[in-house]
Design a protein around this motif. Structure first.
Motif, PDB file in Angstrom:
ATOM      1  N   PHE A   1      33.408 -24.453 189.295  1.00 44.88           N
ATOM      2  CA  PHE A   1      33.212 -23.051 189.656  1.00 44.88           C
ATOM      3  C   PHE A   1      32.021 -22.467 188.907  1.00 44.88           C
ATOM      4  CE2 PHE A   1      34.013 -18.645 188.306  1.00 44.88           C
ATOM      5  CZ  PHE A   1      33.915 -18.004 189.531  1.00 44.88           C
ATOM      6  N   SER A   2      31.915 -22.793 187.621  1.00 42.86           N
ATOM      7  CA  SER A   2      30.791 -22.292 186.817  1.00 42.86           C
ATOM      8  C   SER A   2      29.467 -22.809 187.351  1.00 42.86           C
ATOM      9  CB  SER A   2      30.979 -22.714 185.359  1.00 42.86           C
ATOM     10  OG  SER A   2      32.167 -22.172 184.819  1.00 42.86           O
ATOM     11  N   GLN A   3      29.443 -24.070 187.765  1.00 41.51           N
ATOM     12  CA  GLN A   3      28.229 -24.615 188.378  1.00 41.51           C
ATOM     13  C   GLN A   3      27.882 -23.849 189.649  1.00 41.51           C
ATOM     14  OE1 GLN A   3      29.647 -28.826 188.431  1.00 41.51           O
ATOM     15  NE2 GLN A   3      27.637 -29.289 187.626  1.00 41.51           N
ATOM     16  N   SER A   4      28.914 -23.459 190.402  1.00 41.12           N
ATOM     17  CA  SER A   4      28.636 -22.720 191.639  1.00 41.12           C
ATOM     18  C   SER A   4      28.077 -21.334 191.339  1.00 41.12           C
ATOM     19  CB  SER A   4      29.889 -22.632 192.511  1.00 41.12           C
ATOM     20  OG  SER A   4      30.887 -21.823 191.919  1.00 41.12           O
ATOM     21  N   LEU A   5      28.464 -20.729 190.208  1.00 41.14           N
ATOM     22  CA  LEU A   5      27.841 -19.462 189.805  1.00 41.14           C
ATOM     23  C   LEU A   5      26.355 -19.658 189.531  1.00 41.14           C
ATOM     24  CD1 LEU A   5      30.485 -17.902 187.369  1.00 41.14           C
ATOM     25  CD2 LEU A   5      29.905 -17.102 189.661  1.00 41.14           C
ATOM     26  N   VAL A   6      26.017 -20.760 188.880  1.00 43.15           N
ATOM     27  CA  VAL A   6      24.608 -21.070 188.648  1.00 43.15           C
ATOM     28  C   VAL A   6      23.904 -21.284 189.983  1.00 43.15           C
ATOM     29  CG1 VAL A   6      23.001 -22.704 187.598  1.00 43.15           C
ATOM     30  CG2 VAL A   6      25.087 -22.049 186.382  1.00 43.15           C
ATOM     31  N   PRO A  63       9.554  -2.214 191.858  1.00 43.67           N
ATOM     32  CA  PRO A  63       9.637  -3.053 190.657  1.00 43.67           C
ATOM     33  C   PRO A  63      11.011  -3.002 189.996  1.00 43.67           C
ATOM     34  CG  PRO A  63       7.565  -1.847 190.682  1.00 43.67           C
ATOM     35  CD  PRO A  63       8.406  -1.281 191.789  1.00 43.67           C
ATOM     36  N   GLN A  64      11.641  -1.814 190.008  1.00 42.34           N
ATOM     37  CA  GLN A  64      12.964  -1.703 189.409  1.00 42.34           C
ATOM     38  C   GLN A  64      14.004  -2.464 190.223  1.00 42.34           C
ATOM     39  OE1 GLN A  64      14.269   2.206 188.246  1.00 42.34           O
ATOM     40  NE2 GLN A  64      12.230   2.817 187.532  1.00 42.34           N
ATOM     41  N   VAL A  65      13.894  -2.413 191.550  1.00 39.90           N
ATOM     42  CA  VAL A  65      14.834  -3.143 192.412  1.00 39.90           C
ATOM     43  C   VAL A  65      14.719  -4.643 192.162  1.00 39.90           C
ATOM     44  CG1 VAL A  65      15.413  -3.748 194.797  1.00 39.90           C
ATOM     45  CG2 VAL A  65      14.877  -1.374 194.198  1.00 39.90           C
ATOM     46  N   LEU A  66      13.492  -5.133 192.135  1.00 40.36           N
ATOM     47  CA  LEU A  66      13.290  -6.567 191.933  1.00 40.36           C
ATOM     48  C   LEU A  66      13.691  -6.983 190.522  1.00 40.36           C
ATOM     49  CD1 LEU A  66       9.896  -7.008 193.841  1.00 40.36           C
ATOM     50  CD2 LEU A  66      12.200  -7.562 194.634  1.00 40.36           C
ATOM     51  N   SER A  67      13.458  -6.110 189.543  1.00 38.03           N
ATOM     52  CA  SER A  67      13.880  -6.406 188.172  1.00 38.03           C
ATOM     53  C   SER A  67      15.404  -6.445 188.072  1.00 38.03           C
ATOM     54  CB  SER A  67      13.332  -5.360 187.202  1.00 38.03           C
ATOM     55  OG  SER A  67      11.926  -5.408 187.156  1.00 38.03           O
ATOM     56  N   ALA A  68      16.062  -5.505 188.749  1.00 43.93           N
ATOM     57  CA  ALA A  68      17.527  -5.489 188.745  1.00 43.93           C
ATOM     58  C   ALA A  68      18.075  -6.743 189.419  1.00 43.93           C
ATOM     59  CB  ALA A  68      18.037  -4.238 189.460  1.00 43.93           C
ATOM     60  N   ALA A  69      17.429  -7.177 190.505  1.00 42.52           N
ATOM     61  CA  ALA A  69      17.859  -8.393 191.193  1.00 42.52           C
ATOM     62  C   ALA A  69      17.722  -9.606 190.277  1.00 42.52           C
ATOM     63  CB  ALA A  69      17.040  -8.594 192.465  1.00 42.52           C
ATOM     64  N   ALA A  70      16.583  -9.688 189.580  1.00 49.82           N
ATOM     65  CA  ALA A  70      16.364 -10.808 188.658  1.00 49.82           C
ATOM     66  C   ALA A  70      17.361 -10.765 187.505  1.00 49.82           C
ATOM     67  CB  ALA A  70      14.932 -10.771 188.135  1.00 49.82           C
ATOM     68  N   SER A  71      17.650  -9.563 187.010  1.00 56.07           N
ATOM     69  CA  SER A  71      18.612  -9.428 185.905  1.00 56.07           C
ATOM     70  C   SER A  71      20.011  -9.832 186.352  1.00 56.07           C
ATOM     71  CB  SER A  71      18.626  -7.983 185.391  1.00 56.07           C
ATOM     72  OG  SER A  71      17.353  -7.611 184.900  1.00 56.07           O
ATOM     73  N   GLY A  72      20.382  -9.438 187.563  1.00 54.04           N
ATOM     74  CA  GLY A  72      21.692  -9.823 188.092  1.00 54.04           C
ATOM     75  C   GLY A  72      21.819 -11.330 188.238  1.00 54.04           C
ATOM     76  N   CYS A  73      20.768 -11.952 188.760  1.00 56.74           N
ATOM     77  CA  CYS A  73      20.775 -13.422 188.883  1.00 56.74           C
ATOM     78  C   CYS A  73      20.900 -14.070 187.510  1.00 56.74           C
ATOM     79  CB  CYS A  73      19.503 -13.899 189.583  1.00 56.74           C
ATOM     80  SG  CYS A  73      19.423 -13.522 191.339  1.00 56.74           S
ATOM     81  N   LEU A  74      20.180 -13.514 186.537  1.00 56.55           N
ATOM     82  CA  LEU A  74      20.215 -14.069 185.188  1.00 56.55           C
ATOM     83  C   LEU A  74      21.613 -13.938 184.587  1.00 56.55           C
ATOM     84  CD1 LEU A  74      18.592 -15.315 182.857  1.00 56.55           C
ATOM     85  CD2 LEU A  74      18.085 -12.974 182.095  1.00 56.55           C
ATOM     86  N   ALA A  75      22.252 -12.778 184.785  1.00 53.51           N
ATOM     87  CA  ALA A  75      23.584 -12.555 184.220  1.00 53.51           C
ATOM     88  C   ALA A  75      24.604 -13.513 184.828  1.00 53.51           C
ATOM     89  CB  ALA A  75      24.012 -11.106 184.452  1.00 53.51           C
ATOM     90  N   VAL A  76      24.589 -13.640 186.157  1.00 58.91           N
ATOM     91  CA  VAL A  76      25.521 -14.551 186.823  1.00 58.91           C
ATOM     92  C   VAL A  76      25.247 -15.988 186.379  1.00 58.91           C
ATOM     93  CG1 VAL A  76      26.216 -15.501 189.060  1.00 58.91           C
ATOM     94  CG2 VAL A  76      25.878 -13.037 188.806  1.00 58.91           C
ATOM     95  N   GLY A  77      23.963 -16.335 186.268  1.00 53.19           N
ATOM     96  CA  GLY A  77      23.599 -17.686 185.848  1.00 53.19           C
ATOM     97  C   GLY A  77      24.043 -17.997 184.430  1.00 53.19           C
ATOM     98  N   GLY A 128      27.820 -18.508 184.371  1.00 53.08           N
ATOM     99  CA  GLY A 128      28.101 -19.824 184.923  1.00 53.08           C
ATOM    100  C   GLY A 128      27.699 -20.944 183.983  1.00 53.08           C
ATOM    101  N   GLY A 129      26.546 -20.789 183.355  1.00 51.43           N
ATOM    102  CA  GLY A 129      26.078 -21.822 182.435  1.00 51.43           C
ATOM    103  C   GLY A 129      27.012 -22.024 181.258  1.00 51.43           C
ATOM    104  N   LEU A 130      27.595 -20.933 180.755  1.00 50.82           N
ATOM    105  CA  LEU A 130      28.527 -21.046 179.629  1.00 50.82           C
ATOM    106  C   LEU A 130      29.749 -21.875 180.009  1.00 50.82           C
ATOM    107  CD1 LEU A 130      28.383 -17.396 178.202  1.00 50.82           C
ATOM    108  CD2 LEU A 130      27.491 -19.473 177.131  1.00 50.82           C
ATOM    109  N   GLY A 131      30.299 -21.629 181.200  1.00 47.69           N
ATOM    110  CA  GLY A 131      31.452 -22.404 181.647  1.00 47.69           C
ATOM    111  C   GLY A 131      31.104 -23.843 181.955  1.00 47.69           C
ATOM    112  N   TRP A 132      29.910 -24.045 182.490  1.00 48.25           N
ATOM    113  CA  TRP A 132      29.463 -25.392 182.875  1.00 48.25           C
ATOM    114  C   TRP A 132      29.236 -26.259 181.635  1.00 48.25           C
ATOM    115  CZ3 TRP A 132      24.277 -26.256 185.998  1.00 48.25           C
ATOM    116  CH2 TRP A 132      24.100 -27.622 186.228  1.00 48.25           C
ATOM    117  N   PHE A 133      28.415 -25.768 180.714  1.00 45.49           N
ATOM    118  CA  PHE A 133      28.034 -26.589 179.572  1.00 45.49           C
ATOM    119  C   PHE A 133      29.142 -26.713 178.525  1.00 45.49           C
ATOM    120  CE2 PHE A 133      23.833 -25.234 181.232  1.00 45.49           C
ATOM    121  CZ  PHE A 133      23.364 -26.499 181.548  1.00 45.49           C
TER     122      PHE A 133
END
Length: 663
Positions: free
Chosen positions: A99-104, A350-364, A367-372
């Protein structure tokens, strides 16, 4: 872009069968085609928007990605993060790791690649993966990254060839898909190159309609009655595929043209003045279409977590309740997340794209914590024990027999034998692998050496292999080649006295392939003939064949049930029981048992259930030992326990001796 309510109605026709298919309702056996309908719609809508803006000279790549981010990511993040508490509470460490890998995968737009890589024979059950459905979103996201720059380049430099080039690309993708449907079925299902033609066909429809409206085409061939006929034909093709297709249909392939062309015909021909357009434009279907994205996002997690938590099975009534909850959550998500972020959240790009990148980073990161951390095995289960104390990873470890080296290809590795002069050869598929602990722990094994030849799904039969939508003719030829290598080795072996064979005999339920390029329908008589020829050949070498049946199985994941019984109660608050009666075994198991006990079979057969069941009662666990590692395979410890208690090797050798004496 002019609003077309019939397209929203078409979205409803796409999402409803997908949900009903994933709920397991057999009447919607082809409901998975809803994803293909979505692909065509996406290709059409995206191309229409880009083409119109290019024609007006105002297309911006950054504005395009901002719109996609607003449309896709907020609801996706909400659903993904909402899954985490339930995954934490209910998933075993290996499941939580997946599941954590799927979050990544969600965060990096690579879910389809991840699930393709996880789709091997021993992979976890698809219905227990809460984010499995995000593979289709990853396909679209990858398309959104690659397609706009290509379309822009074609429009600027070769506008007259744009339609032709996209057509050729779509045809190439379709051809690749049809070839890969048998050669590489898993990659074919999940990856963009074999799905691009569906999005491409939607793009071609958009380009055609845009040129028609701009006057580049003099007139449309779909006018008057032809519009009605085309729309009705399109709807018929879609409905046919929903009820006639099933999981045995090669997909995607030329068969996929049926729902894809049906969708294209409706988009081309239907409008508010046609019968199909009015039908798809009714308020209920349009409403479902508007929330279809959120409904698609919510349904799989709800179904998966219900299956994970309800060890006794999810009744149909519960699925109807879950479907109702799906649409309630979808409406709330559309109202509170989708609409505000798309229409009312007035943030600079720029704020929308930054928020999108931040959201991806947070989910990733989550997920990475559970995976590794290996699925966080130190989490506390509801009973208070940690999953590491239960050693659930050991309980569900894949059973390759002597070694994982012995899986998949012919090998004489020392890892796949217990001595230099083996007198017992174990041959077959994964159901032969899982017998190794039972055989080597038997009392009769003290002075016996073994050698293991095993390949998953490949039954121990010379010159015949199954073939289906997952295992195409090229795989089948590999199975036959593997068995031929076993045959040649056995011919030269002077030490082997007994050949122990096993398989769940899925070959009797599938088409078969004999290595000559010819496919045969599934017939028990042909399989029986080839199995008897195999037994006769083994005897001609002075060796004794014996077949050990697959263990009794119900189709449920008995290992998860046993683990669940240690940490959960059932839906009524009672202790979970995983024992089952032999009468509850699956229809497939009963058919295989009947086949193996046919009086025409020309070798000894040992019925494994005789050593696993007490009368009509079969146990999924004995004391603290789980017998199964999944719905059908024996665990390492369970196999060893059966061998110790039943002397399975001695029973098999005695059965082979007795059959030879009366032959």
């Amino acid at each position: 872009m002019q609003y077309r309510p019939e397209v929203d109605g078409l979205r409803a026709i796409a999402v409803l069968p997908v949900i009903l298919f994933h709920a397991g309702f057999s009447a919607f056996s082809g409901g998975f085609v809803g994803v293909d309908i979505f692909f065509v719609i996406s290709g059409y809508l995206i191309t229409t928007i880009i083409y119109q803006e290019m024609a007006q000279g105002r297309f911006s790549m950054w504005r395009f990605y901002e719109r996609r981010a607003r449309r896709i990511l907020p609801a996706l993040f909400v659903v993904s993060l909402a899954c985490i508490p339930f995954a934490w509470l209910w998933m075993l460490p290996n499941e939580f790791k997946d599941f954590s890998q799927s979050l990544v995968g969600v965060a990096t737009f690579t879910s389809n690649i991840l699930f393709w890589r996880e789709s091997g024979y021993f992979a976890g059950a698809a219905e227990l993966k809460p984010l499995l459905h995000t593979w289709s979103l990853a396909v679209e996201e990858q398309f959104y990254i690659l397609y706009p720059p290509l379309l822009l380049a074609l429009y600027r430099f070769v506008p007259k060839l744009l339609f032709s080039i996209i057509s050729l690309g779509a045809l190439a993708s379709l051809g690749l898909a049809h070839w890969a449907s048998s050669a590489h079925p898993s990659a074919n299902f999940y990856l963009l190159p074999t799905r691009a033609w569906e999005l491409g066909l939607g793009a071609l429809v958009a380009i055609y309609l845009q040129r028609l409206r701009s006057g580049d085409n003099a007139s449309s061939p779909l006018e008057g009655p032809l519009r009605e006929v085309a729309g009705l034909l399109g709807l018929t093709l879609i409905l046919y595929s929903i009820v006639a297709f099933d999981e045995a249909t090669p997909f995607p392939s030329l068969w996929t043209l049926i729902p894809v062309l049906g969708t294209a015909l409706i988009i081309l021909a239907s409008n508010r003045n046609t019968l199909v357009g009015r039908l798809l434009g009714v308020r209920l279907l349009v409403g479902i279409g508007l929330i279809s994205y959120s409904a698609y996002l919510w349904h799989q997690p709800l179904f998966a977590f219900a299956r994970i938590r309800l060890f006794e099975g999810v009744p149909d009534s519960a699925f109807w309740l879950l479907i109702a909850v799906t649409f309630a959550l979808a409406w709330l998500t559309w109202l509170l997340i989708e609409v505000p972020t798309r229409k009312y959240l007035k943030l600079p790009r720029p704020q929308v794209l930054s928020a999108a990148a931040s959201g991806c980073l947070a989910v990733g990161i989550v997920g990475g914590l559970g995976w590794f951390n290996g699925g966080l095995p130190d989490r506390s289960a509801p009973s208070g024990l940690s999953f590491s104390q239960l050693d659930s990873a050991k309980m569900t470890k894949v059973n390759h027999g002597l070694s994982s080296t012995c899986e998949g290809s012919f090998t004489l590795s020392p890892d796949c034998r217990t001595g230099e002069k083996p007198s017992v050869m174990v041959w077959g598929d994964s159901y032969a692998m899982h017998l190794m602990q039972a055989l080597t722990s038997s009392q009769a094994s003290k002075e016996v050496d073994f050698i293991q030849f095993t390949k998953s799904v490949c039954a121990p039969i010379f010159d015949l292999a199954l073939t289906n939508h997952k295992y195409g003719p090229s795989w089948s030829a590999g199975c036959i080649d593997f068995n031929n290598q076993v045959k040649e080795w056995l011919k030269e072996s002077i030490d082997v006295d007994y050949v122990i064979m096993s398989s769940p005999m899925g070959i009797i339920f599938n088409k078969t392939y004999d290595g000559s390029g010819k496919l045969y329908p599934a017939t028990e008589s042909l399989v029986m003939e080839k199995l008897n020829e195999t037994a006769n050949y083994i005897r001609s070498l002075g060796k004794k064949p014996v077949f050990i049946s697959p263990p009794p199985r119900t189709g449920d994941n008995l290992a998860r049930c046993v683990i669940g019984s240690l940490v959960f109660t059932n839906s009524k608050g009672e202790e979970i029981s995983c024992d089952f009666s032999y009468n509850e075994t699956s229809s497939e198991h009963k058919s295989v048992t009947q086949f193996l006990h046919n009086t025409e079979i020309n070798m000894a057969v040992v019925e494994l259930s005789d050593h696993m069941c007490d009368g009509n009662k079969c146990s999924a666990a004995i004391s603290d030992t789980n017998i199964f590692r999944d719905p059908g395979h024996l665990s390492h410890a369970g196999s060893a326990l059966i061998g110790q208690e039943s002397n399975l090797l001695g029973v098999a050798m005695e059965a082979a001796d007795s059959f030879s004496a009366t032959d």
